[in-house]
Design a protein around this motif. Structure first.
Motif, short mmCIF file in Angstrom:
data_model
loop_
_atom_site.label_atom_id
_atom_site.label_comp_id
_atom_site.label_asym_id
_atom_site.label_seq_id
_atom_site.Cartn_x
_atom_site.Cartn_y
_atom_site.Cartn_z
N PHE A 68 44.87 38.76 56.75
CA PHE A 68 44.09 39.90 56.30
C PHE A 68 44.06 39.98 54.77
CE2 PHE A 68 43.61 44.44 55.30
CZ PHE A 68 42.40 44.68 55.93
N THR A 69 45.21 39.80 54.14
CA THR A 69 45.29 39.86 52.67
C THR A 69 44.46 38.76 52.03
OG1 THR A 69 47.52 40.76 52.87
CG2 THR A 69 46.90 39.85 50.73
N PHE A 70 44.51 37.56 52.58
CA PHE A 70 43.73 36.45 52.03
C PHE A 70 42.24 36.76 52.07
CE2 PHE A 70 41.25 32.59 52.83
CZ PHE A 70 41.50 31.91 51.65
N PHE A 71 41.73 37.23 53.20
CA PHE A 71 40.30 37.46 53.31
C PHE A 71 39.85 38.71 52.56
CE2 PHE A 71 40.61 34.30 56.64
CZ PHE A 71 39.52 33.51 56.31
N VAL A 72 40.67 39.71 52.43
CA VAL A 72 40.32 40.86 51.59
C VAL A 72 40.28 40.41 50.12
CG1 VAL A 72 41.18 43.07 50.71
CG2 VAL A 72 41.08 42.65 53.16
N GLY A 73 41.24 39.60 49.71
CA GLY A 73 41.24 39.06 48.34
C GLY A 73 40.04 38.19 48.07
N LEU A 74 39.68 37.35 49.03
CA LEU A 74 38.51 36.49 48.89
C LEU A 74 37.24 37.32 48.81
CD1 LEU A 74 37.68 33.49 48.80
CD2 LEU A 74 37.37 33.63 51.27
N PHE A 75 37.13 38.34 49.63
CA PHE A 75 35.98 39.25 49.62
C PHE A 75 35.86 39.93 48.25
CE2 PHE A 75 34.01 43.39 50.48
CZ PHE A 75 32.86 42.98 51.14
N PHE A 76 36.98 40.42 47.73
CA PHE A 76 36.99 41.08 46.42
C PHE A 76 36.59 40.09 45.32
CE2 PHE A 76 39.32 42.37 42.56
CZ PHE A 76 38.72 43.59 42.37
N TRP A 77 37.11 38.86 45.37
CA TRP A 77 36.80 37.85 44.35
C TRP A 77 35.33 37.49 44.36
CZ3 TRP A 77 35.43 32.56 44.96
CH2 TRP A 77 35.42 31.83 43.78
N VAL A 78 34.74 37.34 45.54
CA VAL A 78 33.32 36.96 45.65
C VAL A 78 32.42 38.03 45.04
CG1 VAL A 78 31.45 36.66 47.31
CG2 VAL A 78 33.56 35.39 47.59
N PHE A 79 32.71 39.28 45.31
CA PHE A 79 31.83 40.34 44.82
C PHE A 79 32.10 40.76 43.38
CE2 PHE A 79 30.98 40.84 49.35
CZ PHE A 79 29.60 40.85 49.31
N THR A 80 33.16 40.28 42.78
CA THR A 80 33.43 40.60 41.37
C THR A 80 33.27 39.39 40.46
OG1 THR A 80 35.80 40.21 41.65
CG2 THR A 80 35.02 42.47 41.94
N TYR A 81 32.87 38.25 41.01
CA TYR A 81 32.69 37.04 40.20
C TYR A 81 31.51 37.22 39.25
CZ TYR A 81 33.30 32.08 39.19
OH TYR A 81 33.56 30.89 38.58
#
Length: 57
Positions: free
Chosen positions: A27-40
């Motif tokens: 869960f933490t990995f995919f929430v982090g990935l989601f956050f990274w994609v939308f803030t890149y």
């Protein structure tokens, strides 16, 4: 087959924590990935997307 595995897992003390830990990591990995994609940086995405069609050497 499952009964052999289940029997072995029942003998391990504290084994019930491993599924919880793996779910939290997943869960933490995919929430982090989601956050990274939308803030890149959008400009960097545009620059990287144009790399294959540039003729510069």
């Amino acid at each position: 087959m499952l009964k052999f595995i289940k029997h072995n897992l029942e003998t391990i003390a504290g084994v019930e924590i491993y599924p919880i830990i793996s779910l939290l990591i997943f869960f933490t990995f995919f929430v982090g990935l989601f956050f990274w994609v939308f803030t890149y940086n959008k400009d960097k995405i545009k620059e990287l997307s144009e790399l294959p069609i540039k003729d510069e050497l």
